[in-house]
Design an enzyme around this catalytic site. Structure first.
Site, PDB file in Angstrom:
ATOM      1  N   LYS A  87       2.225  -3.584   7.118  1.00 56.00           N
ATOM      2  CA  LYS A  87       2.408  -3.748   5.669  1.00 56.00           C
ATOM      3  C   LYS A  87       3.877  -3.497   5.283  1.00 56.00           C
ATOM      4  CE  LYS A  87      -0.292  -4.588   3.040  1.00 56.00           C
ATOM      5  NZ  LYS A  87      -0.824  -5.928   2.601  1.00 56.00           N
ATOM      6  N   TYR A 104      -1.459  -0.502  10.989  1.00 58.54           N
ATOM      7  CA  TYR A 104      -1.724  -1.142   9.692  1.00 58.54           C
ATOM      8  C   TYR A 104      -0.542  -0.921   8.745  1.00 58.54           C
ATOM      9  CZ  TYR A 104      -3.376  -1.390   4.845  1.00 58.54           C
ATOM     10  OH  TYR A 104      -3.483  -1.661   3.496  1.00 58.54           O
ATOM     11  N   THR A 122       0.819  -1.217   0.000  1.00 61.46           N
ATOM     12  CA  THR A 122       0.000   0.000   0.000  1.00 61.46           C
ATOM     13  C   THR A 122       0.851   1.265   0.000  1.00 61.46           C
ATOM     14  OG1 THR A 122      -1.471   1.280   1.440  1.00 61.46           O
ATOM     15  CG2 THR A 122      -0.107  -0.335   2.522  1.00 61.46           C
ATOM     16  N   ASP A 123       0.268   2.350  -0.501  1.00 58.75           N
ATOM     17  CA  ASP A 123       0.970   3.649  -0.433  1.00 58.75           C
ATOM     18  C   ASP A 123       1.138   4.128   1.004  1.00 58.75           C
ATOM     19  OD1 ASP A 123      -1.710   4.294   0.063  1.00 58.75           O
ATOM     20  OD2 ASP A 123      -1.844   5.852  -1.472  1.00 58.75           O
ATOM     21  N   GLU A 124       0.393   3.508   1.943  1.00 59.21           N
ATOM     22  CA  GLU A 124       0.452   3.987   3.330  1.00 59.21           C
ATOM     23  C   GLU A 124       1.814   3.726   3.967  1.00 59.21           C
ATOM     24  OE1 GLU A 124      -3.158   3.476   5.550  1.00 59.21           O
ATOM     25  OE2 GLU A 124      -4.342   3.400   3.708  1.00 59.21           O
TER      26      GLU A 124
HETATM   27  P1  NAD Z   1     -10.102  -6.899   2.537  1.00 59.96           P
HETATM   28  O1  NAD Z   1     -10.065  -6.677   4.009  1.00 59.96           O
HETATM   29  O2  NAD Z   1     -11.368  -6.640   1.790  1.00 59.96           O
HETATM   30  O3  NAD Z   1      -9.659  -8.382   2.187  1.00 59.96           O
HETATM   31  C1  NAD Z   1      -8.660  -9.081   2.890  1.00 59.96           C
HETATM   32  C2  NAD Z   1      -8.917 -10.561   2.690  1.00 59.96           C
HETATM   33  O4  NAD Z   1      -7.868 -11.290   3.335  1.00 59.96           O
HETATM   34  C3  NAD Z   1     -10.238 -11.031   3.321  1.00 59.96           C
HETATM   35  O5  NAD Z   1     -10.924 -11.868   2.417  1.00 59.96           O
HETATM   36  C4  NAD Z   1      -9.785 -11.813   4.553  1.00 59.96           C
HETATM   37  O6  NAD Z   1     -10.673 -12.852   4.921  1.00 59.96           O
HETATM   38  C5  NAD Z   1      -8.438 -12.341   4.088  1.00 59.96           C
HETATM   39  N1  NAD Z   1      -7.529 -12.656   5.189  1.00 59.96           N
HETATM   40  C6  NAD Z   1      -7.209 -11.875   6.256  1.00 59.96           C
HETATM   41  N2  NAD Z   1      -6.333 -12.519   7.068  1.00 59.96           N
HETATM   42  C7  NAD Z   1      -6.077 -13.713   6.488  1.00 59.96           C
HETATM   43  C8  NAD Z   1      -5.248 -14.802   6.828  1.00 59.96           C
HETATM   44  N3  NAD Z   1      -4.504 -14.793   7.942  1.00 59.96           N
HETATM   45  N4  NAD Z   1      -5.218 -15.875   6.006  1.00 59.96           N
HETATM   46  C9  NAD Z   1      -5.988 -15.901   4.871  1.00 59.96           C
HETATM   47  N5  NAD Z   1      -6.799 -14.909   4.509  1.00 59.96           N
HETATM   48  C10 NAD Z   1      -6.844 -13.813   5.302  1.00 59.96           C
HETATM   49  O7  NAD Z   1      -8.911  -6.007   1.966  1.00 59.96           O
HETATM   50  P2  NAD Z   1      -8.695  -5.366   0.529  1.00 59.96           P
HETATM   51  O8  NAD Z   1      -9.128  -3.945   0.577  1.00 59.96           O
HETATM   52  O9  NAD Z   1      -9.219  -6.269  -0.524  1.00 59.96           O
HETATM   53  O10 NAD Z   1      -7.105  -5.348   0.484  1.00 59.96           O
HETATM   54  C11 NAD Z   1      -6.379  -6.433  -0.090  1.00 59.96           C
HETATM   55  C12 NAD Z   1      -4.904  -6.128  -0.010  1.00 59.96           C
HETATM   56  O11 NAD Z   1      -4.633  -4.910  -0.674  1.00 59.96           O
HETATM   57  C13 NAD Z   1      -4.399  -5.949   1.418  1.00 59.96           C
HETATM   58  O12 NAD Z   1      -3.140  -6.559   1.516  1.00 59.96           O
HETATM   59  C14 NAD Z   1      -4.297  -4.448   1.585  1.00 59.96           C
HETATM   60  O13 NAD Z   1      -3.291  -4.108   2.507  1.00 59.96           O
HETATM   61  C15 NAD Z   1      -3.940  -4.020   0.178  1.00 59.96           C
HETATM   62  N6  NAD Z   1      -4.339  -2.678  -0.218  1.00 59.96           N
HETATM   63  C16 NAD Z   1      -5.635  -2.251  -0.040  1.00 59.96           C
HETATM   64  C17 NAD Z   1      -6.000  -0.977  -0.450  1.00 59.96           C
HETATM   65  C18 NAD Z   1      -7.410  -0.471  -0.290  1.00 59.96           C
HETATM   66  O14 NAD Z   1      -7.664   0.726  -0.471  1.00 59.96           O
HETATM   67  N7  NAD Z   1      -8.389  -1.323   0.024  1.00 59.96           N
HETATM   68  C19 NAD Z   1      -5.047  -0.138  -1.046  1.00 59.96           C
HETATM   69  C20 NAD Z   1      -3.724  -0.616  -1.216  1.00 59.96           C
HETATM   70  C21 NAD Z   1      -3.404  -1.880  -0.802  1.00 59.96           C
HETATM   71  P1  TYD Z   2     -10.345   4.717   4.752  1.00 62.62           P
HETATM   72  O1  TYD Z   2     -11.385   4.336   3.755  1.00 62.62           O
HETATM   73  O2  TYD Z   2     -10.407   4.135   6.117  1.00 62.62           O
HETATM   74  O3  TYD Z   2      -8.933   4.470   4.077  1.00 62.62           O
HETATM   75  P2  TYD Z   2      -7.439   4.886   4.600  1.00 62.62           P
HETATM   76  O4  TYD Z   2      -7.506   5.250   6.016  1.00 62.62           O
HETATM   77  O5  TYD Z   2      -6.724   3.597   4.387  1.00 62.62           O
HETATM   78  O6  TYD Z   2      -7.003   5.990   3.718  1.00 62.62           O
HETATM   79  O7  TYD Z   2     -10.386   6.301   4.934  1.00 62.62           O
HETATM   80  C1  TYD Z   2     -10.237   7.179   3.824  1.00 62.62           C
HETATM   81  C2  TYD Z   2     -10.219   8.586   4.366  1.00 62.62           C
HETATM   82  O8  TYD Z   2     -11.505   8.864   4.940  1.00 62.62           O
HETATM   83  C3  TYD Z   2      -9.217   8.795   5.477  1.00 62.62           C
HETATM   84  O9  TYD Z   2      -8.683  10.108   5.374  1.00 62.62           O
HETATM   85  C4  TYD Z   2     -10.048   8.673   6.740  1.00 62.62           C
HETATM   86  C5  TYD Z   2     -11.391   9.227   6.323  1.00 62.62           C
HETATM   87  N1  TYD Z   2     -12.552   8.623   7.021  1.00 62.62           N
HETATM   88  C6  TYD Z   2     -13.496   9.463   7.643  1.00 62.62           C
HETATM   89  O10 TYD Z   2     -13.395  10.698   7.597  1.00 62.62           O
HETATM   90  N2  TYD Z   2     -14.539   8.876   8.297  1.00 62.62           N
HETATM   91  C7  TYD Z   2     -14.691   7.527   8.368  1.00 62.62           C
HETATM   92  O11 TYD Z   2     -15.673   7.044   9.003  1.00 62.62           O
HETATM   93  C8  TYD Z   2     -13.739   6.687   7.710  1.00 62.62           C
HETATM   94  C9  TYD Z   2     -13.866   5.186   7.750  1.00 62.62           C
HETATM   95  C10 TYD Z   2     -12.679   7.281   7.046  1.00 62.62           C
END
Ligand code: NAD
Ligand code: TYD
Length: 350
Positions: A164, A160, A136-138
């Site tokens: 990562k 988090y 992630t970019d985080e």
């Molecule tokens: P999500 O929470 O929707 O999905 C995560 C999945 O992993 C779920 O299906 C969960 O059951 C499974 N999981 C968790 N722990 C596990 C374990 N120990 N063994 C097997 N399965 C397990 O998350 P997402 O938003 O789909 O993110 C997927 C990946 O992308 C993550 O690694 C996250 O860090 C990364 N990512 C997400 C975002 C975003 O904005 N959502 C952005 C950049 C990177």
């Molecule tokens: P989020 O979807 O949790 O993603 P991330 O924290 O990984 O960027 O949040 C996106 C942005 O929205 C972040 O700046 C936090 C803000 N946010 C709120 O203002 N209220 C909320 O209830 C949530 C979940 C997020």
């Protein structure tokens, strides 16, 4: 030197029942090129077999997908699955920053120990598969100015992001020490269908549909770079097939928005008033801005294809049309989580 584009036919997709993982599985199986996928997913609160329904209901795709319910930290389970794969794409993680503030332990167990178990299994496999770590970019932390590049310092600021970053560093160590063929992607904030309603965009859509308050953290001027989920999945596939061993690639959305403006666009689409928004106590350590430079991945031929207006329309429409999906997700433990996360904040909101 240009890397050859590789073809993989037997994929292990860990975390494939989550938001981005299920989109990746959907898109790869949807190519109908014979690729077989094993999904390994623990089905945590965020994992959902319903996310795989479009594939299980299509006989041709269902025949090429196997779903195994289990933990990436379970070495006995993971070993044979990795032995049968020619590539592993690891989406599995705890993915919500707010939950990492409430309960960080599971983030470390999956993000560090789990990744380590996967890497050890890759090392032990006779035909070592390529390993892609979805990050992630985080990991860059809050970016005051400019755009983060892949070689910039990692400065994670939430549990988090720290988990990562640790996962990524383990991957890098296995490339250097054990010669593993591994790559890392760093995606920006992703949105689209099947997104768990704990996250900003789906939380605010589903709350607004029900005329419930929208808890905006602090002044709402935090900035995020939005990436549509199928663009994220395509970026990951581009890196899997064309990325150079040991390299990291930003997957940047190129849509930088202040949260307030994103919220206003959502409300406009839903025909709901700004008066639903409550300014609540800010998230501790809240990163002010994320922004990445995407030119390294552009050189591999990937660019985002979805503009934000069209992507938001598609997302809002999906939630309007799939109420049964999100109402089921917002059941069970949801109310207890919501109260813990937002209860007192909303009672003292302005
Ligand atoms: P999500 O929470 O929707 O999905 C995560 C999945 O992993 C779920 O299906 C969960 O059951 C499974 N999981 C968790 N722990 C596990 C374990 N120990 N063994 C097997 N399965 C397990 O998350 P997402 O938003 O789909 O993110 C997927 C990946 O992308 C993550 O690694 C996250 O860090 C990364 N990512 C997400 C975002 C975003 O904005 N959502 C952005 C950049 C990177
Ligand atoms: P989020 O979807 O949790 O993603 P991330 O924290 O990984 O960027 O949040 C996106 C942005 O929205 C972040 O700046 C936090 C803000 N946010 C709120 O203002 N209220 C909320 O209830 C949530 C979940 C997020």
């Amino acid at each position: 030197m240009t890397e050859p584009v590789r073809a993989y036919r037997r994929l292990l997709v860990t975390g494939g029942a989550g938001f981005i993982g299920s989109c990746y599985v959907r898109d790869v199986l949807g190519r109908r090129d014979g690729t077989e996928i094993t999904v390994l997913d623990k089905l945590t609160y965020a994992g959902n077999e319903a996310n795989l329904a479009p594939m299980t209901s299509d006989p041709e795709q269902a025949a090429r997908m196997t779903v195994v319910i289990g933990d990436i930290a379970d070495a006995d389970l993971v070993g044979p699955l990795i032995g049968a794969a020619d590539a592993v794409v690891n989406f599995a993680a705890e993915s919500h920053v707010d939950r990492s503030i409430l309960d960080p332990e599971a983030f470390l167990r999956t993000g560090v120990i789990g990744v380590h178990v996967l890497l050890e299994a890759c090392r032990a496999a006779p035909a070592r598969p390529r390993f892609l770590q979805v990050s992630t970019d985080e990991v860059y932390g809050s970016i005051d100015q400019g755009h983060a590049r892949e070689d910039d310092r990692l400065e994670p600021r939430s549990p988090y992001a720290a988990a990562k970053a640790a996962g990524e560093l383990l991957v890098r160590s296995y490339v250097v020490t054990h010669g593993l063929d591994a790559v890392v992607t760093r995606g920006s904030n992703t949105y689209g269908p099947f997104h768990h309603p704990e996250k900003l965009i789906p939380l605010f859509i589903t709350n607004a549909i029900d005329d419930r308050p929208l808890p905006m953290y602090g002044d709402g001027l935090q900035r995020r770079d939005w990436l549509y989920v199928s663009d994220h999945a395509a970026g990951i596939d581009a890196v899997l097939r064309g990325g150079a061993t040991g390299e990291t690639y930003n997957i940047a959305g190129g849509v930088e928005m202040a949260n307030r403006d994103t919220i206003a666009l959502l409300l406009e689409r839903l025909g709901k008033p700004w008066s639903l928004v409550r300014q609540v106590e800010d998230r501790p350590g809240h990163d002010r801005r994320y922004a990445m430079d995407g030119s390294k991945l552009a050189a591999l031929g990937w660019l985002p294809t979805m503009d934000f207006a069209t992507g938001l329309d598609a997302t809002v429409d999906w939630y309007l049309e799939n109420e049964a999906w999100w109402r089921a997700v917002r059941s069970g433990d949801w109310d207890a989580y919501y109260e813990r996360q937002y209860g007192s904040r909303l009672r003292t909101a302005t």
